[in-house]
Write a protein that holds these residues in place. Sequence first.
Motif, PDB file in Angstrom:
ATOM      1  N   GLY A  42      35.746 -54.225  -6.812  1.00 32.42           N
ATOM      2  CA  GLY A  42      37.116 -53.750  -6.976  1.00 32.42           C
ATOM      3  C   GLY A  42      38.154 -54.764  -6.541  1.00 32.42           C
ATOM      4  N   VAL A  43      37.931 -55.395  -5.382  1.00 35.09           N
ATOM      5  CA  VAL A  43      38.906 -56.364  -4.856  1.00 35.09           C
ATOM      6  C   VAL A  43      38.964 -57.604  -5.754  1.00 35.09           C
ATOM      7  N   ALA A  74      52.419 -54.055  -9.677  1.00 37.13           N
ATOM      8  CA  ALA A  74      51.411 -53.895  -8.629  1.00 37.13           C
ATOM      9  C   ALA A  74      50.630 -52.599  -8.810  1.00 37.13           C
ATOM     10  N   VAL A  75      51.315 -51.555  -9.232  1.00 31.76           N
ATOM     11  CA  VAL A  75      50.651 -50.271  -9.448  1.00 31.76           C
ATOM     12  C   VAL A  75      49.815 -50.307 -10.729  1.00 31.76           C
ATOM     13  N   ALA A  76      50.408 -50.856 -11.797  1.00 25.84           N
ATOM     14  CA  ALA A  76      49.726 -50.852 -13.095  1.00 25.84           C
ATOM     15  C   ALA A  76      48.440 -51.684 -13.056  1.00 25.84           C
ATOM     16  N   LEU A  77      48.488 -52.847 -12.403  1.00 31.38           N
ATOM     17  CA  LEU A  77      47.302 -53.701 -12.356  1.00 31.38           C
ATOM     18  C   LEU A  77      46.208 -53.113 -11.474  1.00 31.38           C
ATOM     19  N   SER A  78      46.586 -52.203 -10.592  1.00 27.81           N
ATOM     20  CA  SER A  78      45.568 -51.601  -9.726  1.00 27.81           C
ATOM     21  C   SER A  78      44.694 -50.600 -10.484  1.00 27.81           C
ATOM     22  N   LEU A  79      45.203 -50.064 -11.592  1.00 29.16           N
ATOM     23  CA  LEU A  79      44.452 -49.031 -12.310  1.00 29.16           C
ATOM     24  C   LEU A  79      43.129 -49.555 -12.882  1.00 29.16           C
ATOM     25  N   PRO A  80      43.112 -50.703 -13.584  1.00 29.06           N
ATOM     26  CA  PRO A  80      41.803 -51.221 -14.042  1.00 29.06           C
ATOM     27  C   PRO A  80      40.891 -51.571 -12.872  1.00 29.06           C
ATOM     28  N   ALA A  81      41.475 -52.061 -11.773  1.00 31.76           N
ATOM     29  CA  ALA A  81      40.661 -52.387 -10.602  1.00 31.76           C
ATOM     30  C   ALA A  81      40.030 -51.135 -10.004  1.00 31.76           C
ATOM     31  N   VAL A  82      40.779 -50.033 -10.008  1.00 32.09           N
ATOM     32  CA  VAL A  82      40.241 -48.759  -9.502  1.00 32.09           C
ATOM     33  C   VAL A  82      39.081 -48.298 -10.380  1.00 32.09           C
ATOM     34  N   LEU A  83      39.238 -48.436 -11.684  1.00 33.37           N
ATOM     35  CA  LEU A  83      38.144 -48.055 -12.595  1.00 33.37           C
ATOM     36  C   LEU A  83      36.901 -48.905 -12.354  1.00 33.37           C
ATOM     37  N   ALA A  84      37.099 -50.204 -12.140  1.00 37.76           N
ATOM     38  CA  ALA A  84      35.958 -51.086 -11.861  1.00 37.76           C
ATOM     39  C   ALA A  84      35.297 -50.694 -10.544  1.00 37.76           C
ATOM     40  N   ALA A 135      35.368 -47.677  -9.121  1.00 36.47           N
ATOM     41  CA  ALA A 135      34.688 -46.387  -9.308  1.00 36.47           C
ATOM     42  C   ALA A 135      33.359 -46.572 -10.034  1.00 36.47           C
ATOM     43  N   ALA A 136      33.338 -47.451 -11.027  1.00 36.59           N
ATOM     44  CA  ALA A 136      32.083 -47.711 -11.747  1.00 36.59           C
ATOM     45  C   ALA A 136      31.047 -48.336 -10.820  1.00 36.59           C
ATOM     46  N   ALA A 137      31.488 -49.259  -9.964  1.00 36.87           N
ATOM     47  CA  ALA A 137      30.560 -49.882  -9.006  1.00 36.87           C
ATOM     48  C   ALA A 137      30.021 -48.853  -8.023  1.00 36.87           C
ATOM     49  N   LEU A 138      30.882 -47.950  -7.562  1.00 39.82           N
ATOM     50  CA  LEU A 138      30.429 -46.896  -6.660  1.00 39.82           C
ATOM     51  C   LEU A 138      29.379 -46.020  -7.342  1.00 39.82           C
ATOM     52  N   ALA A 139      29.616 -45.702  -8.608  1.00 40.78           N
ATOM     53  CA  ALA A 139      28.670 -44.859  -9.343  1.00 40.78           C
ATOM     54  C   ALA A 139      27.308 -45.529  -9.460  1.00 40.78           C
ATOM     55  N   PHE A 190      26.102 -48.166  -7.305  1.00 39.65           N
ATOM     56  CA  PHE A 190      25.486 -48.553  -6.031  1.00 39.65           C
ATOM     57  C   PHE A 190      25.413 -47.429  -4.995  1.00 39.65           C
ATOM     58  N   GLU A 191      26.234 -46.374  -5.144  1.00 37.42           N
ATOM     59  CA  GLU A 191      26.339 -45.352  -4.100  1.00 37.42           C
ATOM     60  C   GLU A 191      25.817 -44.003  -4.598  1.00 37.42           C
ATOM     61  N   SER A 192      24.511 -43.825  -4.537  1.00 35.18           N
ATOM     62  CA  SER A 192      23.930 -42.578  -5.025  1.00 35.18           C
ATOM     63  C   SER A 192      24.347 -41.382  -4.167  1.00 35.18           C
ATOM     64  N   GLU A 193      24.458 -41.566  -2.830  1.00 37.80           N
ATOM     65  CA  GLU A 193      24.841 -40.456  -1.953  1.00 37.80           C
ATOM     66  C   GLU A 193      26.252 -39.980  -2.251  1.00 37.80           C
ATOM     67  N   LEU A 194      27.160 -40.945  -2.415  1.00 39.48           N
ATOM     68  CA  LEU A 194      28.535 -40.575  -2.711  1.00 39.48           C
ATOM     69  C   LEU A 194      28.640 -39.939  -4.085  1.00 39.48           C
ATOM     70  N   ARG A 195      27.861 -40.451  -5.047  1.00 39.52           N
ATOM     71  CA  ARG A 195      27.861 -39.865  -6.380  1.00 39.52           C
ATOM     72  C   ARG A 195      27.378 -38.419  -6.342  1.00 39.52           C
ATOM     73  N   GLN A 196      26.365 -38.157  -5.524  1.00 34.57           N
ATOM     74  CA  GLN A 196      25.859 -36.796  -5.392  1.00 34.57           C
ATOM     75  C   GLN A 196      26.887 -35.889  -4.725  1.00 34.57           C
ATOM     76  N   ALA A 197      27.618 -36.432  -3.743  1.00 31.30           N
ATOM     77  CA  ALA A 197      28.644 -35.629  -3.065  1.00 31.30           C
ATOM     78  C   ALA A 197      29.759 -35.245  -4.021  1.00 31.30           C
ATOM     79  N   VAL A 198      30.194 -36.226  -4.834  1.00 32.65           N
ATOM     80  CA  VAL A 198      31.248 -35.938  -5.810  1.00 32.65           C
ATOM     81  C   VAL A 198      30.739 -34.935  -6.841  1.00 32.65           C
ATOM     82  N   SER A 199      29.513 -35.110  -7.292  1.00 33.89           N
ATOM     83  CA  SER A 199      28.947 -34.178  -8.271  1.00 33.89           C
ATOM     84  C   SER A 199      28.871 -32.767  -7.695  1.00 33.89           C
ATOM     85  N   ALA A 200      28.471 -32.667  -6.423  1.00 31.93           N
ATOM     86  CA  ALA A 200      28.402 -31.351  -5.779  1.00 31.93           C
ATOM     87  C   ALA A 200      29.776 -30.722  -5.692  1.00 31.93           C
TER      88      ALA A 200
END
Length: 501
Positions: free
Chosen positions: A439-440, A461-471, A473-477, A479-489
């Motif tokens: 993301g960074v 600054a706000v507009a350019l952060s949106l694609p970075a947030v998507l990137a 979120a995709a990385a979290l999905a 690499f982070e199975s626990e967090l993905r399960q928490a969000v799904s729950a």
Amino acid sequence: MSDQNMPDEKRRKGPAAHAIGGGLWVMVERIVSQACQVVVFIVAARLLGPAEFGAFALVAACSILLMRVAEGGWAPYILAWPGDSTVPQQVLLVAILSGVLASVLGAVAGSGLPLFGVSTQTTILVVLFAGWVSLAVTSSTQKAILIWMGRLRAASLAEICGDLAGLVVSLVALYSGQGVFSLVYGRLAFQVVQLLVSFSVTRLPPLPGLRGDDFRRMLHMSGQFFAARMIFNLRIYAATFMIGAFLGPAAVGFYRAAERLTGAVAEVVGVPTTTLGWNLFREARAADEGGTGGFQKVANVFFPVLVAVAVPLFAWLAIMGDDIVHSLLGPEWLPMLQVLQILALARLLTLVSYASEPIMSLAGRVDLLPRIALMFLGITVVCVLATAPIGLVPLAWAEVFVAFAAAINTIYCAHRFADIEWGGIFRHWLRLSLSITVGVLSLYLLKQSPLLDGINPFARAVALSLPAVLAYAAALAVFESELRQAVSARLAHRLHFKRES
């Protein structure tokens, strides 16, 4: 806490899902609050003169100090209470009485100001703020009861309603020519609406009956909370006073501006951190029949979620800092950019310490909080005295050192007194670094690109952060199975709830 005060949906959620849901609501409330404050500030800056602003700032600072004294440690005492609602209702009455007493003293003092040549306008301002104090003390205590009940969404909605009411009243009064009084009217409107909404949710009236040993115990514990918080606030402002002494008012202006921007981001994350810390660790204590055996399970979710949310926000502030400063403050403030970036790191490290108060209090070691606060006040004073004469950048790095030391102290105390093992949390942080790097790095590359160069810098600054947030979120999905399960729950729970309703 008795079961009748605990919402059904809260009992059905695990700590991860509850952290996500409750934290999001508190974070939204902080964002709305910051936005309302900015709007009022901008309009007031255009319609009021520097003299009116100065009088308001001085009276507001004095009233906030009076309010802090009057609210003592009532709120954290309620948050740490393990029994039914009787004692919180009794503490609410104590808070109301202390607020009224403070308001009366403030109004009497304000009424005598004309004898010393103070203008009528300032005198009325003081009296209005004195009335605000009693409402603010009651409001903070009532909010604590909502959080104690686990009603995080209701607490956030009460604050949001208050913020919006305060915004409307302030703007209407400003454009109606009410001058500096408009800002006080807005604060009064906020407190009244917040109290009405929160009381409609809790339906817990204040009760008499807190006396004898219970009253003395409450005063003792609340006094420890109060001392720790006042020392902490003194530590926060120590740098400002010393910069003025060593480097002059211009340096104070740059430093305070950088502190204000980093503080705004820290508040968006820090308030939910403290609120959820009290809520989740208290639930763990109740489930363990007053022990700390359940703290580890909560910490395993709490601290990774904190890092996952906080690091991207402060990274955005540091990377996009020049656009943000240029747009909000003007190009003449750009010399503070390096200080802003360093203080962003300091604020990020400080966030770990926000959980110190709930963890130590619920582990039965609230007596250590004033001593810890006093120790770090001393460390801060020494570091500031050593670096302030050199310049703002060394001073900012000194703040990073103090924040790092505070974070280490929180980690040690949580392990020593609350049986929290940090090995698994550290490994989770290491895994999170992969997603954070994605993301960074995405944000940094977008910043260096010519995209949207022609628009307002803050909008960019706000507009350019949106694609970075998507990137991110995709990385979290990935690499982070626990967090993905928490969000799904969490999403599954919301969908199930909607189908039932």
